[in-house]
Design an enzyme around this catalytic site. Sequence first.
Site, PDB file in Angstrom:
ATOM      1  N   ILE A   1     -21.915  -8.723  -3.340  1.00  0.00           N
ATOM      2  CA  ILE A   1     -21.387  -7.353  -3.246  1.00  0.00           C
ATOM      3  C   ILE A   1     -20.866  -6.976  -4.638  1.00  0.00           C
ATOM      4  CG2 ILE A   1     -19.661  -5.857  -2.143  1.00  0.00           C
ATOM      5  CD1 ILE A   1     -21.836  -6.921  -0.204  1.00  0.00           C
TER       6      ILE A   1
ATOM      7  N   GLU B   1      -2.824   2.678  11.263  1.00  0.00           N
ATOM      8  CA  GLU B   1      -2.394   1.267  11.312  1.00  0.00           C
ATOM      9  C   GLU B   1      -0.934   1.157  10.937  1.00  0.00           C
ATOM     10  OE1 GLU B   1      -1.544  -2.822   9.688  1.00  0.00           O
ATOM     11  OE2 GLU B   1      -1.337  -0.888   8.728  1.00  0.00           O
TER      12      GLU B   1
HETATM   13  N1  TRP Z   1      -0.756  -4.853   7.929  1.00  0.00           N
HETATM   14  C1  TRP Z   1       0.325  -4.757   6.986  1.00  0.00           C
HETATM   15  C2  TRP Z   1       0.275  -3.349   6.415  1.00  0.00           C
HETATM   16  O1  TRP Z   1      -0.745  -2.716   6.438  1.00  0.00           O
HETATM   17  C3  TRP Z   1       0.205  -5.729   5.861  1.00  0.00           C
HETATM   18  C4  TRP Z   1       0.305  -7.147   6.258  1.00  0.00           C
HETATM   19  C5  TRP Z   1       1.421  -7.865   6.289  1.00  0.00           C
HETATM   20  C6  TRP Z   1      -0.753  -7.974   6.691  1.00  0.00           C
HETATM   21  N2  TRP Z   1       1.114  -9.123   6.709  1.00  0.00           N
HETATM   22  C7  TRP Z   1      -0.192  -9.213   6.947  1.00  0.00           C
HETATM   23  C8  TRP Z   1      -2.086  -7.798   6.864  1.00  0.00           C
HETATM   24  C9  TRP Z   1      -0.967 -10.258   7.392  1.00  0.00           C
HETATM   25  C10 TRP Z   1      -2.863  -8.831   7.298  1.00  0.00           C
HETATM   26  C11 TRP Z   1      -2.300 -10.060   7.576  1.00  0.00           C
HETATM   27  O2  TRP Z   1       1.270  -2.862   5.955  1.00  0.00           O
HETATM   28 ZN    ZN Z   2      -2.371  -2.749   5.532  1.00  0.00          ZN
END
Ligand code: TRP
Ligand code: ZN
Length: 317
Positions: free
Chosen positions: A44, A171
Amino acid sequence: MKLSVSGRATATAVVAAATLLATGSIAGAAPAPEPVAIAAAPDIPVTAVKAHLTQLQSIATANGGNRAHGRTGYRASLDYVKAKLDAAGFTTTIQQFTASGRVGYNLIADWPGGDTNQVVMAGSHLDSVSSGAGINDNGTGSAAVLEAALTVARTGYQPTKHLRFAWWGAEELGLVGSRYYVNSLSLANRARISGYLNFDMIGSPNPGYFVYDDDPAIEKTFKDYFAGIGVATEIETEGDGRSDHAPFKSAGVPVGGLFTGASRAKTAAQVTKWGGTAGQAFDRCYHSSCDTTANVNDTALNRNADALAHAVWTLSQ
Ligand code: TRP
Ligand code: ZN
């Protein structure tokens, strides 16, 4: 007969051998079946992934500095990704939902072909927090999934399984878009998803190489890739259930994913493995206004985009 890694000649030769066997024109016991050749994932191009990040940065800059749920920068991000996919021949669907009183969207892109009873999905959240452009979180995952999808189209890849790519909304409000998608699937359609791969923050500026410890076969696929390039990995522990794989996992779908770290500090032992700065966060700009295109480690982004493609190609045939 020697099997090449890919190509029509091999497929033709296998069919010819099968025809001979079926017509009984080879005397004696049938030989063991030939192994099916697995097509290797293409590289990629990280320059293409970074070009998408530049576009997402411009979108944020033109829309009050963010790409957050319910803001114009989110919809502009979705329109950018959708236009690329439509031009490449994907079947795209926008799924609309409401969260915190504002309309949000998921984008789903199906690659025509493959067995729709065995769907391999790769996804990432496309929304940022309202405090910044969200380029590492999660332009990186969004851009890498987009470029992998475009590479499927560019190479005319026709896997045995069906490929579906997804960009989730909201999200950052608590996995709203991905949960909405999973809840909207019938039980039969949930059961058709053989795996969901999640990419959230894969270019952290002081990176670690973390693999989700969920489905063992998916985890092994990622670990094999990193072992092959001589990069050590660790199990992801910073936030189990803190991204869009969680609703899939709760619904019984095998999940996996990659992560380069957020606000947790890199230890001295991790610096020995990976380089970087001990005692400093993997991403000092996590959820801040400095999460711009300057907040990305290109080596980490390149390796993770290639690992993503390796998993998509390996798990779909
Ligand atoms: N999902 C979180 C966000 O978008 C970030 C995050 C924190 C995360 N710990 C994680 C993503 C572990 C994947 C795995 O703010
Ligand atoms: Zn995130």
